[in-house]
Design a protein around this motif. Structure first.
Motif, short mmCIF file in Angstrom:
data_model
loop_
_atom_site.label_atom_id
_atom_site.label_comp_id
_atom_site.label_asym_id
_atom_site.label_seq_id
_atom_site.Cartn_x
_atom_site.Cartn_y
_atom_site.Cartn_z
N MET A 1 0.84 -1.20 0.00
CA MET A 1 0.00 0.00 0.00
C MET A 1 0.88 1.25 0.00
SD MET A 1 -2.98 1.50 0.14
CE MET A 1 -4.09 0.15 0.51
N ASN A 2 0.63 2.14 -0.94
CA ASN A 2 1.41 3.37 -1.04
C ASN A 2 0.91 4.41 -0.04
OD1 ASN A 2 1.49 6.31 -2.51
ND2 ASN A 2 3.36 5.16 -2.82
N TYR A 3 1.84 4.97 0.76
CA TYR A 3 1.50 6.00 1.73
C TYR A 3 1.84 7.41 1.23
CZ TYR A 3 0.61 2.83 5.68
OH TYR A 3 0.09 1.89 6.53
N LEU A 4 2.92 7.49 0.44
CA LEU A 4 3.46 8.79 0.07
C LEU A 4 3.94 8.78 -1.38
CD1 LEU A 4 4.76 11.63 0.81
CD2 LEU A 4 6.78 10.33 1.50
N SER A 5 3.58 9.85 -2.11
CA SER A 5 4.06 10.02 -3.49
C SER A 5 4.62 11.42 -3.65
CB SER A 5 2.92 9.81 -4.50
OG SER A 5 2.47 8.48 -4.47
N VAL A 6 5.90 11.50 -3.99
CA VAL A 6 6.57 12.78 -4.25
C VAL A 6 6.84 12.85 -5.75
CG1 VAL A 6 8.64 14.17 -3.84
CG2 VAL A 6 7.62 12.85 -1.97
N LYS A 7 6.37 13.92 -6.39
CA LYS A 7 6.49 14.01 -7.85
C LYS A 7 7.09 15.35 -8.27
CE LYS A 7 3.86 13.20 -12.10
NZ LYS A 7 2.53 12.87 -12.66
N ASN A 8 8.19 15.28 -9.01
CA ASN A 8 8.84 16.45 -9.62
C ASN A 8 9.06 17.58 -8.61
OD1 ASN A 8 8.86 15.17 -12.14
ND2 ASN A 8 6.80 15.91 -12.61
N LEU A 9 9.54 17.23 -7.42
CA LEU A 9 9.72 18.22 -6.36
C LEU A 9 11.02 19.01 -6.57
CD1 LEU A 9 7.83 18.70 -3.89
CD2 LEU A 9 9.60 17.64 -2.50
N THR A 10 10.92 20.33 -6.45
CA THR A 10 12.08 21.22 -6.59
C THR A 10 12.08 22.24 -5.46
OG1 THR A 10 12.12 21.02 -9.01
CG2 THR A 10 13.20 22.95 -8.05
N LYS A 11 13.28 22.47 -4.90
CA LYS A 11 13.43 23.51 -3.88
C LYS A 11 14.75 24.23 -4.11
CE LYS A 11 12.39 25.97 -0.33
NZ LYS A 11 11.27 26.93 -0.40
N ILE A 12 14.67 25.57 -4.20
CA ILE A 12 15.86 26.40 -4.44
C ILE A 12 16.53 26.73 -3.12
CG2 ILE A 12 16.75 28.49 -5.53
CD1 ILE A 12 15.36 26.56 -7.46
N GLY A 13 17.86 26.56 -3.06
CA GLY A 13 18.63 26.89 -1.87
C GLY A 13 19.12 28.31 -1.90
N ARG A 14 20.22 28.58 -1.17
CA ARG A 14 20.71 29.96 -1.06
C ARG A 14 21.29 30.49 -2.37
NH1 ARG A 14 24.26 27.20 2.80
NH2 ARG A 14 26.06 26.41 1.66
N GLU A 15 21.88 29.58 -3.18
CA GLU A 15 22.49 30.04 -4.43
C GLU A 15 22.02 29.23 -5.64
OE1 GLU A 15 26.66 29.79 -3.79
OE2 GLU A 15 26.76 31.53 -2.47
N ALA A 16 21.56 28.02 -5.39
CA ALA A 16 21.18 27.13 -6.49
C ALA A 16 20.15 26.14 -5.96
CB ALA A 16 22.43 26.39 -7.00
N VAL A 60 3.57 16.81 -3.18
CA VAL A 60 3.68 15.76 -2.17
C VAL A 60 2.27 15.30 -1.87
CG1 VAL A 60 4.37 15.16 0.17
CG2 VAL A 60 5.77 16.74 -1.16
N VAL A 61 1.97 14.02 -2.16
CA VAL A 61 0.61 13.50 -1.98
C VAL A 61 0.63 12.38 -0.94
CG1 VAL A 61 -1.37 12.41 -3.08
CG2 VAL A 61 0.01 14.08 -4.35
N MET A 62 -0.19 12.53 0.10
CA MET A 62 -0.34 11.51 1.13
C MET A 62 -1.61 10.70 0.86
SD MET A 62 2.04 11.73 3.57
CE MET A 62 3.27 12.90 4.18
N ASN A 63 -1.54 9.41 1.09
CA ASN A 63 -2.70 8.53 0.90
C ASN A 63 -3.54 8.55 2.18
OD1 ASN A 63 -4.57 6.59 0.32
ND2 ASN A 63 -3.10 4.95 -0.05
N LYS A 64 -4.43 9.52 2.29
CA LYS A 64 -5.21 9.70 3.51
C LYS A 64 -6.37 8.71 3.65
CE LYS A 64 -3.98 14.52 4.24
NZ LYS A 64 -4.46 15.90 4.47
N SER A 65 -6.54 7.88 2.65
CA SER A 65 -7.58 6.86 2.75
C SER A 65 -7.24 5.81 3.80
CB SER A 65 -7.78 6.16 1.40
OG SER A 65 -6.61 5.45 1.03
N GLU A 66 -5.96 5.79 4.21
CA GLU A 66 -5.50 4.80 5.17
C GLU A 66 -5.80 5.20 6.61
OE1 GLU A 66 -3.87 1.61 4.94
OE2 GLU A 66 -5.02 1.97 3.13
N VAL A 67 -6.29 6.41 6.84
CA VAL A 67 -6.57 6.84 8.21
C VAL A 67 -7.91 7.56 8.26
CG1 VAL A 67 -5.29 8.99 7.87
CG2 VAL A 67 -5.65 8.14 10.18
#
Length: 661
Positions: A1-16, A60-67
């Protein structure tokens, strides 16, 4: 059973970008560690998953059907937040979980009834009787809910976690707790929540070794999924079945524990280096052809030209930079440091009661440090480890005894929580405050900037303010600054907190070859095993004993001693019970409380159920099952069942000696 799906996540830091377009998932059986160098974005990624930090793009997608209610996940941040005026009870039971809410109310009513019962002896007023009656009515209603929702097992698990972590006074204020106890309370809050997924950022930081060992076993046996950031290699090996590595802005999955990751990573590196050599060999010939006159290229296909250009643009394998540091050491004289009968006491409670005795943290300890000593300090949180280091480094004075330093002894003290007077200083400015240049062991003189490069601070980051660095990077700069002072007696208080695994390995190499004296406090068992040759054992009464050997060897010895004590206590109790009869007992056994009565009933049911399962497993292992994989699973379950039954029978017998509620 899948709990978590992260797709094409991007986060910019201090310089890059820290990470770009990363995609991965987490299933219900996964116990995953996220590793990577400091500054690559491990904590940021965990915070994005927990919803604390907003990513620049992706989902970020959580499978909330499990709770049904509450939260699918529980999150332990690296630095837990709390309200100082809250009690431990208020902090731990602040979850939105409906189950915890019921248990919190139940605990509050039990606490109120216990207090009212004590007061009833002196206060027989109508108001007090009315209050007691109201609480008993509430208790009956909550008991019915506990029965309907079958929460007694869950309540027992919560109590077990709190007791194991040493959290007994739930009315104590958060602001009164030590750093280690605050971390335990934060950990307890996460573990008792009724969630399916644990998100843990450096869960072992600030915990003592015995607590880490318990947490390791807990995570191995929990049915919940785990996604954590940690640098504890024993922990990684024991708990994880997958490793995610965050590197070069992307994420890679490795099946297996940390040891399996190291093997696969080494194969990957060898393949990458072989590929580089093959490409370089081909390009030597092809470059010559490309540099010839145009007529020589006329017969060549455009696809081949594109292929050659692609090979030239190939990103070469980069070897992990070594975190090297070996300065021209100061000479240590015949006398390094002598501790002569030092003692340190802390006041017990408030000092209104002048008869209250002070608590010995260190009692009458003597020791002579010799050149090359590498000593680890072992003790539970609050046992006085940091106090000992502070005395030796002259940060605080002992209440009695004397320290005698050698003429050439130069101490550098790496504090657990270093302070930075000016976080707006650049990295380079901060190092230059100690020295502009330093002389290495071979006589080479290098600048502060070059030294920073050896510690993996290259380019623009040297001119970045300390304020912009991650926790691990800031501590690494602090370590460089200390070592620039060229000490011959190095004291390290939890140096492994916030360091990545790669920095840890290099630090170990440096300390292994360090010629001066070394005194270390660390909860990292792998680190202690590799560096410390002797241990100071801080006992509960303030005395300090010695152990020659590695930390893991001492833990095994201690566990054996504890098992022997437990067995001796059990035999003594059984002997006493055999000799004592109801006719010779003068005192009347106390009655079980309502809570103990419910626990007694639950234990009977649990024991009957466990005995039935034990018989089933014995049939399977006695010839009913031939599949080796299943037999291994049955064997593991059987061993755990026997251990649980022993504890359940012991508690059942203890409660059985009391009269009914």
């Amino acid at each position: 059973m899948n709990y978590l799906s992260v797709k094409n996540l991007t986060k910019i830091g201090r310089e890059a970008p820290l990470f770009e377009n990363i995609t991965f998932g987490l299933d219900d059986t996964d116990k995953v560690a996220l590793i990577g160098q400091n500054g690559t974005g491990k904590s940021t990624l965990l915070n994005c998953i927990a919803g604390i930090v907003t990513p620049d793009s992706g989902s970020v997608v959580m499978n909330k059907s499990e709770v049904e209610h509450g939260s699918l996940f529980s999150f332990l941040p690296q630095i837990p937040a709390y309200t100082p005026s809250n009690t431990i009870r208020e902090h731990i039971f602040s979850s939105e979980s409906p189950k915890l809410d019921i248990i919190r109310k139940y605990e509050q009513v039990c606490h109120a009834i216990a207090g009212a019962s004590k007061q009833a002896a002196n206060d027989r007023s109508a108001d007090n009787k009315k209050s007691l009656l109201q609480n008993e009515t509430r208790l009956n209603a909550l008991t019915q809910i506990m029965n309907e929702k079958d929460l007694w097992t869950y309540e027992s698990e919560v109590a077990s976690i709190l007791n194991t972590l040493g959290i007994t006074d739930l009315d104590q204020k958060m602001q009164e707790l030590s750093g280690g106890m605050k971390k335990k309370v934060a950990l307890a809050q996460v573990l008792v929540e009724d969630s399916k997924l644990l998100l843990l950022d450096e869960p072992t930081n600030h915990l003592d070794i015995s607590t880490i060992s318990w947490l390791q076993d807990y995570l191995v046996n929990t049915k919940r999924a785990v996604f954590m950031v940690t640098h504890d290699r024993y922990f990684l090996d024991a708990v994880c079945n997958h490793i995610y590595e965050l590197e070069n802005k992307s994420i890679s999955l490795y099946d297996g524990n940390y040891s399996a990751y190291l093997e696969k990573k080494e194969i990957e590196n060898q393949i990458a280096q072989n590929t580089d050599r093959r490409i370089e060999s081909v390009l030597r010939v092809e470059r010559e052809w490309l540099l010839r006159a145009p007529c020589a290229r006329a017969g060549k296909s455009r696809s081949r030209i594109r292929k050659i250009h692609g090979m030239m643009a190939h990103e070469k394998f980069k070897k992990q930079k070594k975190f090297e540091f070996e300065v021209a050491g100061r000479r240590l004289g015949g006398k390094v440091l002598e501790l002569q009968n030092i003692s340190k006491f802390y006041p017990k409670g408030n000092r209104v009661n002048t008869d209250a005795k002070d608590i010995p943290v260190i009692k009458d300890f003597s020791f002579t440090f010799n050149k090359g000593d590498k000593i680890g300090v072992y003790g539970d949180n609050g046992s006085g480890k940091s106090t000992l280091l502070n005395i030796i480094s002259n940060k605080i004075k002992p209440d009695s005894g004397e320290l005698v330093f050698g003429t050439n002894t130069q101490i550098a003290y790496y504090e657990q929580n270093p302070t930075f007077k000016d976080l707006h200083l650049s990295v380079l400015e901060y190092i230059k405050e100690i020295a502009e240049n330093i002389t290495l062991h071979d006589g080479t003189i290098i600048s502060a900037a070059r030294m920073l490069e050896r510690f993996n601070f290259e380019g623009k980051i040297q001119h970045s303010p300390l304020l912009s660095l991650s926790g691990g990077e800031r501590k690494r700069v602090y370590l460089v600054r200390l070592l620039m002072s060229n000490p011959n007696f190095l004291i390290l208080d939890e140096p492994t907190n916030d360091f990545d695994i790669f920095t840890m390995g290099v630090l170990e190499d440096f300390l292994t070859n360090y010629k001066g004296c070394l005194l270390i406090v660390s909860h990292d068992r792998f680190f202690m095993d590799k560096i410390a040759e002797t241990l100071f054992i801080l006992e509960n009464d303030g005395s300090i004993s010695g152990y020659v050997g590695k930390c893991s060897e001492y833990l095994e010895y201690k566990n054996n001693q504890d098992r022997k004590k437990t067995q001796a206590t059990k035999e003594k109790r059984n002997e006493k019970n055999t000799q004592t009869t109801p006719h010779t007992t003068n005192s009347t056994p106390r009655r079980r409380t309502f809570k103990e009565e419910k626990e007694f009933e639950h234990l009977e049911e649990a024991i009957f159920s466990a005995e039935d399962r034990k018989e089933e497993l014995e049939k399977h292992m006695g010839g009913g099952e031939t599949n080796p994989s299943k037999l291994a699973t049955y064997s593991k379950e059987y061993a755990q069942l026997i251990s649980d039954l022993e504890l359940q029978y012991s508690r059942w017998e203890e409660l059985g000696t009391l009269t009914t509620y």
